[in-house]
Design an enzyme around this catalytic site. Structure first.
Site, PDB file in Angstrom:
ATOM      1  N   GLU A   1      63.693   7.776  45.522  1.00 24.43           N
ATOM      2  CA  GLU A   1      64.096   9.102  45.084  1.00 24.43           C
ATOM      3  C   GLU A   1      62.993   9.829  44.328  1.00 24.43           C
ATOM      4  O   GLU A   1      62.217   9.214  43.587  1.00 24.43           O
ATOM      5  CB  GLU A   1      65.320   9.005  44.164  1.00 24.43           C
ATOM      6  CG  GLU A   1      66.560   8.445  44.838  1.00 24.43           C
ATOM      7  CD  GLU A   1      67.765   8.467  43.924  1.00 24.43           C
ATOM      8  OE1 GLU A   1      68.889   8.603  44.449  1.00 24.43           O
ATOM      9  OE2 GLU A   1      67.598   8.332  42.691  1.00 24.43           O
TER      10      GLU A   1
ATOM     11  N   LYS B   1      81.035   1.587  44.804  1.00 25.66           N
ATOM     12  CA  LYS B   1      79.785   2.275  45.133  1.00 25.66           C
ATOM     13  C   LYS B   1      78.944   1.380  46.047  1.00 25.66           C
ATOM     14  O   LYS B   1      78.865   0.162  45.856  1.00 25.66           O
ATOM     15  CB  LYS B   1      79.001   2.612  43.873  1.00 25.66           C
ATOM     16  CG  LYS B   1      79.715   3.561  42.931  1.00 25.66           C
ATOM     17  CD  LYS B   1      79.770   4.972  43.465  1.00 25.66           C
ATOM     18  CE  LYS B   1      78.504   5.735  43.206  1.00 25.66           C
ATOM     19  NZ  LYS B   1      78.650   7.181  43.534  1.00 25.66           N
TER      20      LYS B   1
ATOM     21  N   ARG C   1      79.150   2.669  37.011  1.00 27.26           N
ATOM     22  CA  ARG C   1      79.469   3.032  38.381  1.00 27.26           C
ATOM     23  C   ARG C   1      80.621   2.167  38.911  1.00 27.26           C
ATOM     24  O   ARG C   1      80.753   1.002  38.541  1.00 27.26           O
ATOM     25  CB  ARG C   1      78.219   2.874  39.260  1.00 27.26           C
ATOM     26  CG  ARG C   1      77.128   3.887  38.922  1.00 27.26           C
ATOM     27  CD  ARG C   1      75.765   3.464  39.440  1.00 27.26           C
ATOM     28  NE  ARG C   1      75.698   3.415  40.904  1.00 27.26           N
ATOM     29  CZ  ARG C   1      75.418   4.466  41.672  1.00 27.26           C
ATOM     30  NH1 ARG C   1      75.208   5.650  41.125  1.00 27.26           N
ATOM     31  NH2 ARG C   1      75.333   4.324  42.978  1.00 27.26           N
TER      32      ARG C   1
ATOM     33  N   CYS D   1      74.594  10.622  38.240  1.00 23.40           N
ATOM     34  CA  CYS D   1      73.406  10.483  39.089  1.00 23.40           C
ATOM     35  C   CYS D   1      73.820  10.735  40.533  1.00 23.40           C
ATOM     36  O   CYS D   1      74.737  10.093  41.036  1.00 23.40           O
ATOM     37  CB  CYS D   1      72.814   9.077  38.994  1.00 23.40           C
ATOM     38  SG  CYS D   1      72.833   8.361  37.333  1.00 23.40           S
TER      39      CYS D   1
END
Length: 307
Positions: free
Chosen positions: A223, A149, A145, A161
């Site tokens: 999540e 981010k 990432r 993702c």
């Protein structure tokens, strides 16, 4: 009036050309560890198809500073130095709120859904997806990432993702089409893979996990995550606003990456959701990838609560 209009049009054209000159560079540079076709920077009218798509995304992102209406609360002001692209996503994207049985109960901004204070005080749980893309050699594509981010910067994780958004096309429950549509959208956004190269019906949902993880003292994840697998060779054009690096790994290379992460070597860190999938499911599912029997292992009835 005609002269005034001509000056206005000229001004607009100059602004667009300036954007191309400043931000067009990354379109033409090879990026990441994966070898693949690269695009040579050319005048805008002669850009190849993939470069024009990338340019369109760049120009779309450039409206951030003018178009985003940031909340006036203290938290938003404190985050004013957030990367412009990430700020746009945080305040414009509406995540799908669900209960622990994956029933849709509402929606909220990506910003609120990732604040640990709200996750803990309001038990905000949102729908997500994690894509595992394998090539024809059955190697798994990983991404690191980007440093910009908001949550889990620079960690290594699975291919892509993100979150289905609260919009008609990504709320479709039948055959998990909403999540598949979102997966296709984000593979274009993050890795530059056009939708026609990865048709939605080729994504195979294998399971769902529910987890909570803190990124730092302020941000985190809570999540209900759909795990989508797909086997397909793809040309990659990573977006540096989203992705710092990419690489394919075989099983032994993944084991070495896990070892380094556990030992703290080379500063390697893994995303918590990826580690949960690796520890609980991936070895068995990788067997099915190699045998071409992924559908046989799918279980979309169970929601696995993992810690």
């Amino acid at each position: 009036m005609a002269m005034s209009l001509l000056r206005s049009v000229s001004t607009v054209r100059c602004r667009v050309v300036a954007m191309v000159g400043v931000r067009g560079g990354p379109i033409g540079r090879p990026f990441g560890s994966v070898s693949g076709p690269t695009t040579t920077v050319a005048p805008p009218l002669f850009l190849p198809l993939l470069a024009r798509r990338s340019l369109a995304r760049t120009l779309s992102s450039s409206r951030t500073d003018e178009a985003v209406s940031m909340p006036t609360d203290g938290g938003a002001v404190a985050d004013a130095d957030m990367n412009a692209v990430q700020r746009r996503l945080m305040f414009e994207d509406e995540c799908i709120l669900v209960d622990e049985h994956d029933n849709v109960i509402g929606h909220d901004s990506k910003y609120n859904c990732h604040l640990m204070e709200k996750i803990e005080s309001e038990n905000l749980l949102h729908r997500a997806f994690s894509i595992f893309l394998f090539n024809s050699k059955f190697e798994l594509l990983l991404q690191q990432r980007s440093a910009t981010k908001v949550t889990f910067p620079l960690v290594w994780t699975n291919t892509c993702c993100s979150h289905p958004l609260y919009r008609d096309s990504e709320l479709i429950e039948e055959n998990f089409l909403g999540v598949r549509n979102a997966a296709q959208r984000k593979l274009l956004d993050e890795l530059g893979i056009p939708p026609e190269d990865l048709p939605v019906d080729e994504f195979i949902p294998l399971g769902r996990i529910l987890y909570k993880a803190a990124s730092d003292g302020k941000w985190g994840e809570h999540e209900l995550d759909y795990l989508l697998f797909i086997v397909q060779d793809a040309n990659l054009h990573p977006n540096p606003d989203e992705v710092a690096d990419v690489k394919y790994v075989n099983r032994d290379q993944l084991k070495e990456l896990l070892r380094k992460a556990d030992a703290g070597e080379d500063g390697i860190k893994l995303s918590p959701w990826f580690r949960l999938v690796v520890d609980n499911f991936l070895p068995k599912w990788w067997d099915h990838v190699e045998r071409g029997t992924l559908q046989e292992t799918a279980d979309m009835e169970t929601i696995h609560k993992l810690t």
